[in-house]
Design a protein around this motif. Structure first.
Motif, PDB file in Angstrom:
ATOM      1  N   SER A 167      57.748  79.383  25.255  1.00 43.72           N
ATOM      2  CA  SER A 167      57.572  77.962  25.866  1.00 43.72           C
ATOM      3  C   SER A 167      57.831  76.919  25.373  1.00 43.72           C
ATOM      4  CB  SER A 167      56.018  77.900  26.634  1.00 43.72           C
ATOM      5  OG  SER A 167      55.018  78.013  25.282  1.00 43.72           O
ATOM      6  N   LEU A 168      57.941  75.779  25.823  1.00 42.61           N
ATOM      7  CA  LEU A 168      58.383  74.569  25.280  1.00 42.61           C
ATOM      8  C   LEU A 168      57.103  73.728  25.687  1.00 42.61           C
ATOM      9  CD1 LEU A 168      62.051  73.420  27.267  1.00 42.61           C
ATOM     10  CD2 LEU A 168      61.551  74.709  24.870  1.00 42.61           C
ATOM     11  N   ARG A 169      56.908  72.698  24.427  1.00 45.81           N
ATOM     12  CA  ARG A 169      55.682  71.922  24.325  1.00 45.81           C
ATOM     13  C   ARG A 169      55.892  70.938  25.682  1.00 45.81           C
ATOM     14  NH1 ARG A 169      57.191  66.918  22.654  1.00 45.81           N
ATOM     15  NH2 ARG A 169      58.783  66.585  20.809  1.00 45.81           N
ATOM     16  N   TRP A 170      54.905  70.357  26.060  1.00 41.56           N
ATOM     17  CA  TRP A 170      54.765  69.251  26.927  1.00 41.56           C
ATOM     18  C   TRP A 170      55.694  67.958  26.129  1.00 41.56           C
ATOM     19  CZ3 TRP A 170      53.023  69.164  31.842  1.00 41.56           C
ATOM     20  CH2 TRP A 170      52.433  70.058  32.233  1.00 41.56           C
ATOM     21  N   HIS A 171      56.549  67.387  27.037  1.00 40.72           N
ATOM     22  CA  HIS A 171      57.585  66.268  26.556  1.00 40.72           C
ATOM     23  C   HIS A 171      57.993  65.405  27.784  1.00 40.72           C
ATOM     24  CE1 HIS A 171      60.214  69.605  27.554  1.00 40.72           C
ATOM     25  NE2 HIS A 171      61.500  68.677  27.623  1.00 40.72           N
ATOM     26  N   ARG A 172      58.691  64.418  27.602  1.00 40.23           N
ATOM     27  CA  ARG A 172      59.508  63.865  28.179  1.00 40.23           C
ATOM     28  C   ARG A 172      60.856  63.942  27.569  1.00 40.23           C
ATOM     29  NH1 ARG A 172      56.124  60.677  31.525  1.00 40.23           N
ATOM     30  NH2 ARG A 172      54.211  59.771  30.706  1.00 40.23           N
ATOM     31  N   ASP A 173      61.994  63.873  27.942  1.00 38.54           N
ATOM     32  CA  ASP A 173      63.089  64.091  27.354  1.00 38.54           C
ATOM     33  C   ASP A 173      63.714  62.876  26.429  1.00 38.54           C
ATOM     34  OD1 ASP A 173      63.338  66.644  28.440  1.00 38.54           O
ATOM     35  OD2 ASP A 173      65.131  66.383  29.652  1.00 38.54           O
ATOM     36  N   ASP A 174      63.294  61.834  27.012  1.00 39.45           N
ATOM     37  CA  ASP A 174      63.824  60.765  26.255  1.00 39.45           C
ATOM     38  C   ASP A 174      62.510  59.804  25.779  1.00 39.45           C
ATOM     39  OD1 ASP A 174      66.116  59.351  25.139  1.00 39.45           O
ATOM     40  OD2 ASP A 174      66.065  57.830  26.753  1.00 39.45           O
ATOM     41  N   VAL A 175      61.307  60.162  25.474  1.00 34.94           N
ATOM     42  CA  VAL A 175      60.352  59.614  24.999  1.00 34.94           C
ATOM     43  C   VAL A 175      59.816  60.431  23.847  1.00 34.94           C
ATOM     44  CG1 VAL A 175      58.242  58.380  25.368  1.00 34.94           C
ATOM     45  CG2 VAL A 175      60.083  58.369  27.326  1.00 34.94           C
ATOM     46  N   VAL A 176      59.393  59.885  22.936  1.00 39.49           N
ATOM     47  CA  VAL A 176      59.164  60.721  21.811  1.00 39.49           C
ATOM     48  C   VAL A 176      57.572  60.906  22.001  1.00 39.49           C
ATOM     49  CG1 VAL A 176      60.835  60.194  19.993  1.00 39.49           C
ATOM     50  CG2 VAL A 176      58.785  58.779  20.045  1.00 39.49           C
ATOM     51  N   ALA A 177      56.944  62.008  21.515  1.00 39.72           N
ATOM     52  CA  ALA A 177      55.574  62.430  21.499  1.00 39.72           C
ATOM     53  C   ALA A 177      54.654  61.342  20.942  1.00 39.72           C
ATOM     54  CB  ALA A 177      55.104  63.730  21.153  1.00 39.72           C
ATOM     55  N   THR A 178      55.091  60.538  19.961  1.00 35.93           N
ATOM     56  CA  THR A 178      54.355  59.621  19.016  1.00 35.93           C
ATOM     57  C   THR A 178      54.503  58.133  19.902  1.00 35.93           C
ATOM     58  OG1 THR A 178      56.177  59.301  17.658  1.00 35.93           O
ATOM     59  CG2 THR A 178      54.681  60.888  17.076  1.00 35.93           C
ATOM     60  N   ALA A 179      54.993  58.000  20.897  1.00 30.00           N
ATOM     61  CA  ALA A 179      55.107  56.661  21.596  1.00 30.00           C
ATOM     62  C   ALA A 179      53.923  56.283  22.079  1.00 30.00           C
ATOM     63  CB  ALA A 179      56.027  56.733  22.616  1.00 30.00           C
ATOM     64  N   THR A 180      53.405  54.961  21.812  1.00 30.55           N
ATOM     65  CA  THR A 180      52.225  54.313  22.343  1.00 30.55           C
ATOM     66  C   THR A 180      52.426  54.086  23.820  1.00 30.55           C
ATOM     67  OG1 THR A 180      53.272  52.212  22.048  1.00 30.55           O
ATOM     68  CG2 THR A 180      52.207  52.970  20.216  1.00 30.55           C
ATOM     69  N   PRO A 181      51.460  54.067  24.312  1.00 28.99           N
ATOM     70  CA  PRO A 181      51.327  53.639  25.778  1.00 28.99           C
ATOM     71  C   PRO A 181      52.227  52.787  26.375  1.00 28.99           C
ATOM     72  CG  PRO A 181      49.120  54.344  25.265  1.00 28.99           C
ATOM     73  CD  PRO A 181      49.891  53.997  23.937  1.00 28.99           C
ATOM     74  N   GLU A 182      52.231  51.600  25.450  1.00 29.75           N
ATOM     75  CA  GLU A 182      53.290  50.418  25.885  1.00 29.75           C
ATOM     76  C   GLU A 182      54.752  50.622  25.551  1.00 29.75           C
ATOM     77  OE1 GLU A 182      49.338  49.190  25.000  1.00 29.75           O
ATOM     78  OE2 GLU A 182      50.746  50.507  23.580  1.00 29.75           O
ATOM     79  N   GLU A 183      55.029  51.484  24.598  1.00 30.38           N
ATOM     80  CA  GLU A 183      56.323  52.000  24.449  1.00 30.38           C
ATOM     81  C   GLU A 183      56.785  53.191  25.511  1.00 30.38           C
ATOM     82  OE1 GLU A 183      56.575  52.130  19.514  1.00 30.38           O
ATOM     83  OE2 GLU A 183      55.592  53.827  20.384  1.00 30.38           O
ATOM     84  N   GLU A 184      55.888  53.989  25.934  1.00 29.22           N
ATOM     85  CA  GLU A 184      56.076  54.792  26.940  1.00 29.22           C
ATOM     86  C   GLU A 184      56.434  53.817  28.315  1.00 29.22           C
ATOM     87  OE1 GLU A 184      54.315  58.948  27.632  1.00 29.22           O
ATOM     88  OE2 GLU A 184      52.644  57.427  26.794  1.00 29.22           O
ATOM     89  N   LEU A 185      56.010  53.122  28.553  1.00 30.73           N
ATOM     90  CA  LEU A 185      55.778  52.341  29.760  1.00 30.73           C
ATOM     91  C   LEU A 185      57.391  51.283  29.913  1.00 30.73           C
ATOM     92  CD1 LEU A 185      52.356  50.872  30.723  1.00 30.73           C
ATOM     93  CD2 LEU A 185      53.699  52.497  32.071  1.00 30.73           C
ATOM     94  N   GLU A 186      57.612  50.822  28.506  1.00 31.54           N
ATOM     95  CA  GLU A 186      58.754  50.036  28.488  1.00 31.54           C
ATOM     96  C   GLU A 186      59.804  50.996  28.701  1.00 31.54           C
ATOM     97  OE1 GLU A 186      61.213  47.354  25.177  1.00 31.54           O
ATOM     98  OE2 GLU A 186      59.446  48.501  24.483  1.00 31.54           O
ATOM     99  N   ARG A 187      59.986  52.277  28.206  1.00 29.61           N
ATOM    100  CA  ARG A 187      61.050  53.587  28.606  1.00 29.61           C
ATOM    101  C   ARG A 187      61.278  53.537  30.173  1.00 29.61           C
ATOM    102  NH1 ARG A 187      64.535  54.723  30.228  1.00 29.61           N
ATOM    103  NH2 ARG A 187      66.066  56.423  29.665  1.00 29.61           N
ATOM    104  N   LEU A 188      59.824  53.999  30.567  1.00 29.21           N
ATOM    105  CA  LEU A 188      59.819  54.626  31.959  1.00 29.21           C
ATOM    106  C   LEU A 188      60.319  53.571  33.067  1.00 29.21           C
ATOM    107  CD1 LEU A 188      56.539  56.392  31.701  1.00 29.21           C
ATOM    108  CD2 LEU A 188      59.061  57.370  31.585  1.00 29.21           C
ATOM    109  N   LYS A 189      60.022  52.292  32.757  1.00 33.74           N
ATOM    110  CA  LYS A 189      60.585  51.206  33.590  1.00 33.74           C
ATOM    111  C   LYS A 189      61.966  50.883  33.594  1.00 33.74           C
ATOM    112  CE  LYS A 189      56.074  48.419  33.180  1.00 33.74           C
ATOM    113  NZ  LYS A 189      55.513  47.215  32.759  1.00 33.74           N
TER     114      LYS A 189
END
Length: 333
Positions: A167-189
């Motif tokens: 199995s693969l771990r939970w992930h987003r293909d272009d957002v590292v697991a260590t990203a902060t919520p702010e960093e995640e939102l910046e990329r997802l937008k």
């Protein structure tokens, strides 16, 4: 539509299946579910885009794509898988590694076959007919929000039955697991600038995801969960019947769960756009496609498909020539 969270045990179908006006069969397909579209649009491409935007994934019947010869694809996929398992095809995803680069030694088992369009693959034309299918490209352009003339060739690989459960771990293909919520939102937008899909040649229930998570940062529960958490809140399993195609946002929170006892041959493709600039370079080029794309041979293509494919290939070659060393998403995992 059944989108109940996975809670273990027997699961019903949980997916966003679109029944479109352009579908050929008049009877309901065997795997049909009520669609998740709430739109008055009669435009099937717009309807699919709205569904993808809403849920982060959408499932279509391969009958919508006239160049999908499932019998020929199954035969070619079987040959490729056998070559990969026996060491005759070096471009493979090897156990237990999750992300590229992968060792090219199949002795520990494989879970994927890379570069179906490679010119040295005797069956590359069979796979190319599905990848460069004119109707598929119309849906891809609609999903990305670009013109067909802007489309860029990217990847066409295959996910196969692993030699042991994996199995693969939970992930987003272009957002590292260590990203902060702010960093995640910046990329997802930011726009995704590509379309990604799985075409199942056998029934496939390997993709697990959290609908709607492509629009938000991870919750505290998701962020603190075990990377291989079996029952993430609100997760669903996408149940594909043979011949169905699942498009999904690659930054939706997802994982793969692969059963070594069930045959699996699922074509895994992506197509991008020049609108992305260099943003897609690492995701694409880390797989090594830039090393052979300029050699791709279009002999045997019908003229219209050859013209489309050459233009898309030229954009990929340009990406490779201007991007330099792009590195890897997660080299050591």
């Amino acid at each position: 539509m059944d989108e109940q969270p996975d809670k273990g045990g027997i699961k019903g179908s949980a997916k966003a299946t679109i029944q479109l006006p352009v579908a050929q069969p008049s009877a309901k397909p065997a795997s049909s579910s009520p669609p998740n579209i709430t739109t008055s649009s009669n435009d099937p491409y717009k309807a699919v885009r709205e569904s993808l935007d809403l849920d982060g994934f959408v499932v279509l019947s391969a009958s919508l794509f006239p160049s999908f010869d499932l019998e020929a694809l199954c035969a070619a996929a079987a040959r490729m898988t056998e070559a990969a398992r026996s060491g005759q095809w070096p471009y493979i995803r090897t156990l237990p590694k999750q992300f590229p680069p992968w060792p090219q030694d199949p002795s520990q088992g494989i879970w994927g076959v890379q570069h179906l369009l490679h010119p040295s693959n005797p069956d590359h034309l069979t796979f190319a007919k599905s990848y460069f299918d004119g109707e598929l490209l119309k849906y891809v352009a609609a999903l990305i929000g670009c013109g067909e003339e802007d489309l860029t060739m990217e990847l066409y690989n295959m996910l196969v039955r692993p030699d042991q459960d994996f199995s693969l771990r939970w992930h987003r293909d272009d957002v590292v697991a260590t990203a902060t919520p702010e960093e995640e939102l910046e990329r997802l937008k930011k726009p995704g600038h590509h379309a990604q899909w799985n075409l199942a040649l056998y029934d496939d229930s390997s993709l697990v995801l959290v609908p709607g998570s492509h629009k938000r940062a991870r919750t505290d529960t998701e962020r603190n969960a075990d990377p291989y958490e079996a029952h993430m809140p609100n997760q669903i399993t996408v149940h594909l019947k043979a011949g169905e195609v699942a498009f999904y946002n690659n930054n939706i929170l997802h994982r793969g769960v692969y059963d070594s006892t069930k045959e699996r041959m699922t074509l895994h493709g992506s197509i991008g756009t020049t609108l992305a600039g260099s943003e897609r370079a690492r995701n694409v080029l880390q797989h090594g496609v830039g090393e052979w794309a300029k050699e791709y041979d279009f002999d045997g293509f019908e003229p219209g498909m050859a013209e489309r494919a050459k233009k898309m290939r030229e954009k990929l070659v340009y990406m490779g020539s201007t991007s330099g060393d792009v590195g890897f998403f997660s080299k050591d995992e």
